[in-house]
Motif scaffolding. Structure first.
Motif, PDB file in Angstrom:
ATOM      1  N   UNK B  63      14.237   3.223  -4.310  1.00 53.25           N
ATOM      2  CA  UNK B  63      15.298   2.378  -3.751  1.00 53.25           C
ATOM      3  C   UNK B  63      15.971   1.542  -4.850  1.00 53.25           C
ATOM      4  N   UNK B  64      16.258   2.193  -5.944  1.00 55.99           N
ATOM      5  CA  UNK B  64      16.935   1.563  -7.075  1.00 55.99           C
ATOM      6  C   UNK B  64      16.145   0.426  -7.714  1.00 55.99           C
ATOM      7  N   UNK B  78       4.970  -1.097  -1.915  1.00 55.26           N
ATOM      8  CA  UNK B  78       6.431  -1.013  -1.754  1.00 55.26           C
ATOM      9  C   UNK B  78       6.820   0.028  -0.716  1.00 55.26           C
ATOM     10  N   UNK B  79       5.873   0.855  -0.321  1.00 54.33           N
ATOM     11  CA  UNK B  79       6.184   1.847   0.705  1.00 54.33           C
ATOM     12  C   UNK B  79       6.098   3.282   0.228  1.00 54.33           C
ATOM     13  N   UNK B 153       0.233   3.161   6.470  1.00 53.44           N
ATOM     14  CA  UNK B 153       0.815   2.061   5.714  1.00 53.44           C
ATOM     15  C   UNK B 153       2.329   2.007   5.923  1.00 53.44           C
ATOM     16  N   UNK B 154       2.819   2.805   6.858  1.00 55.43           N
ATOM     17  CA  UNK B 154       4.256   2.895   7.159  1.00 55.43           C
ATOM     18  C   UNK B 154       5.081   3.129   5.904  1.00 55.43           C
TER      19      UNK B 154
ATOM     20  N   UNK D 213      -6.608   2.329  -3.584  1.00 59.94           N
ATOM     21  CA  UNK D 213      -5.387   1.921  -4.278  1.00 59.94           C
ATOM     22  C   UNK D 213      -4.141   2.419  -3.553  1.00 59.94           C
ATOM     23  N   UNK D 214      -4.241   3.620  -2.994  1.00 60.41           N
ATOM     24  CA  UNK D 214      -3.064   4.172  -2.334  1.00 60.41           C
ATOM     25  C   UNK D 214      -2.804   3.492  -0.999  1.00 60.41           C
ATOM     26  N   UNK D 215      -3.710   2.614  -0.594  1.00 58.24           N
ATOM     27  CA  UNK D 215      -3.506   1.880   0.664  1.00 58.24           C
ATOM     28  C   UNK D 215      -3.282   0.399   0.362  1.00 58.24           C
TER      29      UNK D 215
END
Lengths: 288, 240, 235, 337
Positions: B63-64, B78-79, B153-154, D213-215
């Motif tokens: 997202x830039x 951050x997603x 984690x959406x 870590x990935x969560x």
């Protein structure tokens, strides 16, 4: 403080360091082979010192002559350890591996206490006694002899591992168990050999130290700690690294004791350990 | 809109270039498939994007926002969700607990986190298995577990490493349907896949790698006809 | 028949990876095992050397059932396995690596002849014999791994992905070497992803997909077979 | 399909097995009433030791069982707790009731200071470092004159039993209740922890740090949190122990055997399980105390021989501890299929 005192400390440290190095080499060999830390290493050292002691007190064998018997006893002990304990926990979680050898250490030490009480013993009037004076430095004869024998044993171990066929097979198993297995090298047998040699090293060190060191059931703890540190400093699994690391520890111990305060020897070594494992986790000399 | 843009990402291991100047963009809401033979550098690319391996150089924008050099937990925060080629379930915990750990990122309340986890588990169609320990599940089910956990984690972007690898033929169609269903929820997906049929079926774009290099990028139909890709997969006669 | 595998299944824990596979190799034959990633090619080689156990089915070598013989005893029978990604011993020298290849007594007796022969086939290994294996290039390591396998005097040489990551030049060398080995009466069973390359050199090929045997036959018949292409490139 | 989800959602959050609850309640009531039956002082002592060691093992369980870090020097926090109460009481007359919290606080601070550099180490490196830490504390306290060096601290005795000074000379019953209450509180706290978001995340860190870590889980922070909690559970036991025996010295409260026994109890009972330390302590401590009576006195540590043997046998045959003998569905974590 005069330079003689410092020189004296350096010589003492060097001599002690060579012994640490050999003890650590045994530990490192075992770790390199199967990634198991022998937390009973100190107790095995204690056993070797007692072996030397009893051979002297029961049969009047001087520690100098009983060394081969002690080595064989310890090597046998190593094979037993592998056969009855280690081979069952090869694939277990690290926690379980640590607990198992820790359990072994408690077991050996407390049995020793039961059998031999926690009394301090020593070999009275061994063949090697007294000290020699070189310049202004005093060198205990048994200490000097012990460290030289340990150095010789170390060189022997190094040559064995790097030059003989079995030694190469040990290295091969350590580096890639499956690749060695498909060439026909049975890893289980190699592990047993590794334990035998690893504890054989301890047999040499303990047998020689019986000449001048107090022998008691808790004697191994500090040596084992220093060996753990030496193995980490030298790089887990590196044999030659143990030599440097052992000497460094011996020097840090004796010089630190001289320059700061002898009662905190362990702390200096500990600080070195922390610095190295945090900043150079592969050890000072890398693996192998 | 570009959700992820990767520029000149490189990483070598002891002289071998695992990733050599890889660049590509991913549009939001699409599926990017990554293909390539063994040792092409696909999983390394995932590790570089998600911060598990430090890249030697390059640029990664999400997202830039520059995410190059961030630690994996920050990047996931951050997603960016991911699954692993070598599966990493929390073996001693139940399926439900595995997914709940993911759900806790957005949902602090335990009951609501549980319910959310259950919905996701329902989404991957494993509700009956919710109380099984992860180590008791089959590989196909563990793959679903990892997907569910990452979804919890959406993430806005989901990286999936070989979803259909090493699973029984019969369970593959189900997994493919699942990916399609997942796309409909609006998540952008990057998936590593060695089964070409699946890649052709689900991807909007395909990135082909070979020996650490980008050899092709484009819609699946083009990739399938691309000579370099064919050579990478079937080999060439040059050598012989 | 040198190697005869009949209807084996392989399971990792509860999860089946190989389904009812049968494969055979004749003396002095070069056979390729083909298939996309994860189709179970390596697992079959690992089963033959018993790094992985199989359920059901039988593995016969020289008409003797060998299903229960432990891995380390199989070189003695004449099975050498060159593992995936070379797996040379990185901290040993080239020569030490080769020495360890000749482990069982028969091979040890002949170690000098074998070394001579190996150095003739792989001249580079002789000039580098005192170098640590990890300092060699990928191609040289592959040569070393194969040479090490040859030191055990195999009747069957199994090679897992021999060409992975090699340059075309080195590949050409290796192909020649393979042909020479077969001419000496040794059989080769190798795993390869590069279908065209593999079939251009092998006598026969087996194609696997997701742990099942899909098609097998002579190389000529497989090489531009549509079914094979589909497995790799999709419909 | 839909109905399955609804059914799943309507399940209670925790499977509350009524039988287990009633057994636990009955046990708690029994423990509270036990002294009323006129237990002699040996049995009181036995129970006090069980409570104490169960809590100590629980502390170790939090760091090793929940977050997967094997600490071999946990005795350090026990010693800190012991010295904190005794020192502040003797020097400044502060009641142990307050200095227990000082001890917890100091332990927590040390856990952070030690944890930040050390928890970056993994596996064996961490284990060896903690082993060294445990012994370093002993060495330092043996030479530290302010706290009595090697001869330790002899807590000034109150002439009579005193709740303020937390000293009881006429009977062990008050100690029994104090330890019992700490025991119950600790277990309740850890039980809550194991069911909390934090507990879930710690187990994630233990099972697979990479996946954690990935969560969005900052693995190193969570390890430190676990270490601090663990240290703060350990310290009060040191404090209470100091009040119980009223003489402390480095060899007693920083002894490496403390670090060993917590490990042993937990592994025996079942690591990573809240009930493990209770089971472990209620089996090991009686063995230890009885063997001391019947076999001890000769200087030999017979109980330790058993410990060593048991530890090895457990590692070989029952790596999940004795708790793995109890069918899983009786315990909370596994619910009906």
């Amino acid at each position: 403080m005069t330079s003689e005192i410092i020189l004296q400390a350096i010589v003492t440290g060097l001599m002690m360091g060579l012994i640490y190095a050999l003890i650590a080499a045994g530990l490192s060999l075992i770790f390199g082979l199967m990634e198991i830390v022998n937390f009973a290493h100190g107790e095995h050292l204690m056993l070797s010192m007692f072996s030397s002691f009893w051979l002297w007190s029961l049969f009047g064998l001087d520690p100098l002559f009983s060394i081969p018997i002690t080595i064989l006893l310890l090597a046998f002990c190593g094979i037993l350890t592998h056969y009855f304990l280690i081979r069952y926990i090869l694939r277990a979680k690290m926690l379980i591996q640590i607990c198992a050898t820790f359990g072994l250490s408690i077991f050996i030490r407390s049995i020793a206490q039961l059998l031999w009480t926690p009394d301090f013993r020593n070999v009275d009037k061994p063949l090697l006694e007294g000290r020699i004076e070189v310049g202004s430095v005093f060198i205990g004869q048994p200490q000097l002899f012990a460290s030289l024998v340990c150095l010789l044993a170390f060189i022997g171990l190094y040559l064995f591992v790097t030059k003989t066929e079995t030694g190469l097979a040990l290295q091969a198993t350590a580096q890639d168990r499956h690749a060695a297995e498909v060439l026909g090298i049975p890893s289980n047998k190699m592990f047993a050999i590794g334990w035998a040699i690893g504890l054989g090293c301890v047999g040499v060190a303990g047998g020689m130290m019986a000449n001048y060191f107090f022998i008691f059931t808790d004697v191994g703890i500090n040596f084992a700690l220093f060996a753990f540190v030496a193995v980490a400093l030298g790089g887990f699994g590196s044999i030659i690294g143990c030599l440097y690391a052992g000497v460094i520890i011996g020097l840090v111990e004796s010089l630190g004791g001289l320059l700061i305060d002898p009662s905190f020897k362990l702390l200096y070594v500990f600080v070195i350990y922390l610095l190295v494992v945090i900043y150079k986790p592969q050890g000072l000399f890398g693996r192998y | 809109m570009k959700i992820l843009s990767v520029e000149n990402l490189s990483r070598s291991f002891g002289g071998i270039k695992a990733n050599d100047n890889i660049s590509f963009d991913v549009e939001q809401g699409t599926i990017l498939g990554i293909i390539g033979p063994n040792g092409a550098g696909k999983s390394t690319l995932f590790d570089l994007i998600t911060g598990y391996t430090k890249a030697d150089n390059g640029k990664v924008q999400f997202f830039e926002k520059n995410i190059f050099g961030l630690s994996p937990d920050k990047i996931s925060n951050l997603g960016v969700g991911r699954t692993f080629q070598k599966l990493k379930p929390f073996a001693d915990q139940t399926l439900l607990e595995n997914v709940m750990i993911g759900a806790f990122v957005k949902e602090k309340n335990i009951k609501r986190a549980r319910d959310k986890a259950l919905e996701i588990i329902d989404f991957v169609d494993l509700v009956e298995k919710r109380h099984h320990f992860a180590k008791e599940l089959s590989t196909g089910q563990r793959k679903r577990l990892e997907m569910a956990r990452a979804m919890a984690i959406e993430p806005k972007l989901l990286l999936m490493d070989e979803v259909t690898g090493g699973v029984d033929q019969k369970t593959i169609p189900g997994l493919v349907e699942l990916i399609k269903k997942l796309k409909k929820t609006g998540v952008t997906i990057i998936t590593i896949e060695h089964n070409i049929n699946i890649i052709m079926e689900i991807s909007d774009n395909v990135l082909a790698l070979d020996q650490g290099q980008r050899i092709a990028f484009g819609p699946p139909k083009e990739i399938q006809k691309n000579k370099q890709v064919i050579d990478a997969y079937l080999g060439t006669f040059d050598a012989a | 028949m040198l190697l005869d595998i009949k209807n084996i299944d392989v399971l990792y824990d509860d999860f089946q990876v190989i389904w009812d596979v049968s494969i055979n190799v004749e003396k002095a034959e070069m056979v390729a095992l083909l298939g996309p990633n994860g189709s179970g090619k390596s697992t079959i080689l690992n089963t033959i050397s018993n790094l992985v156990e199989h359920r059901n089915g039988k593995i016969n070598f020289e008409n003797k059932l060998i299903s229960n013989i432990p891995t380390f005893k199989r070189t003695e029978l004449g099975i050498s396995h060159v593992l995936e990604r070379r797996r040379v011993f990185p901290h040993l020298t080239v020569k030490q690596n080769l020495q360890l290849g000749a482990w069982h007594p028969k091979a040890k007796d002949q170690i000098n002849q074998s070394l001579k022969k190996i150095y003739k086939i792989f001249p580079k290994l002789e000039t580098r014999s005192d170098q640590l294996a990890k300092t060699m290039s990928g191609g040289e390591q592959q040569m070393l791994a194969i040479a090490r396998g040859m030191m055990g005097l195999p009747k069957l040489l199994m090679v897992d992905e021999p060409f992975l990551g090699l340059s075309p030049m080195v590949m050409k060398d290796l192909i020649k070497i393979f042909k020479n080995i077969v001419q000496e009466g040794i059989s080769i069973l190798f795993v390869e992803q590069n279908v065209r390359l593999a079939l251009s050199m092998a006598d026969r090929g087996y194609v696997l997909e997701s742990g099942r045997l899909v098609i097998d036959g002579k190389s000529e018949d497989l090489i531009d077979n549509e079914k094979v292409t589909k497995i790799f490139l999709g419909n | 399909m839909e109905s399955k989800l609804i059914a799943a959602k309507s399940e209670p959050l925790w499977n509350t097995n009524n039988k287990v609850i009633s057994i636990v309640c009955a046990l708690v009531v029994l423990l509270f009433t036990l002294p009323l039956f006129g237990l002699n002082s040996f049995y009181l002592h036995l129970f006090i030791m069980i409570f104490m060691h169960a809590v100590m093992a629980q502390s170790w369980n939090v760091i090793a069982g929940f977050s997967g870090q094997i600490s071999l020097g946990h005795g350090a926090f026990f010693g800190i707790g012991a010295y904190a109460t005794s020192f502040f009481y003797m020097q400044y007359g502060i009641t142990p009731w307050i200095s227990i919290f000082f001890g917890m606080f100091i332990s927590g601070i040390f856990a952070i200071l030690i944890g930040i550099p050390m928890l970056r180490l993994s596996g064996h490196y961490f284990a060896i470092a903690t082993l060294l830490i445990g012994i370093s504390f002993q060495v330092v306290f043996q030479r530290w004159d302010l706290v009595g060096a090697a001869s330790g601290l002899w807590v000034t005795m109150t002439p009579e039993d005193s709740w303020i000074a937390l000293q009881f000379h006429s009977s062990k019953v008050p100690y029994y209740y104090v330890f019992l209450i700490f025991f119950l509180i600790t277990f309740f706290v850890v039980w809550l922890l194991s069911r909390s978001k934090l507990g879930y995340r710690l187990r994630a860190v233990r099972d697979d740090p990479q996946a954690a870590l990935s969560l969005c889980i900052n693995v190193s922070n969570y390890k430190i949190i676990a270490y601090v909690i663990s240290a703060m559970i350990m310290a009060p036991m040191g404090s209470l122990f100091a009040q119980y025996i009223l003489i402390i010295d480095p060899d007693r409260v920083f002894n490496i055997e403390i670090s060993i026994i917590v490990l042993l109890i937990t592994v025996l009972g079942g690591i990573g399980n809240v009930w493990g330390p209770i089971i472990g302590a209620s089996i090991l401590i009686p063995i230890s105390e009885y063997s001391r009576i019947y076999l001890g006195g000769t200087g030999g540590a017979v109980d330790l021989i058993f410990y060593g043997l048991i530890l090895m046998i457990i590692c070989i045959f029952r790596p999940n501890g004795l708790i793995s003998f109890i069918p899983k569905d009786i315990l909370e974590r596994k619910k009906q299929r």
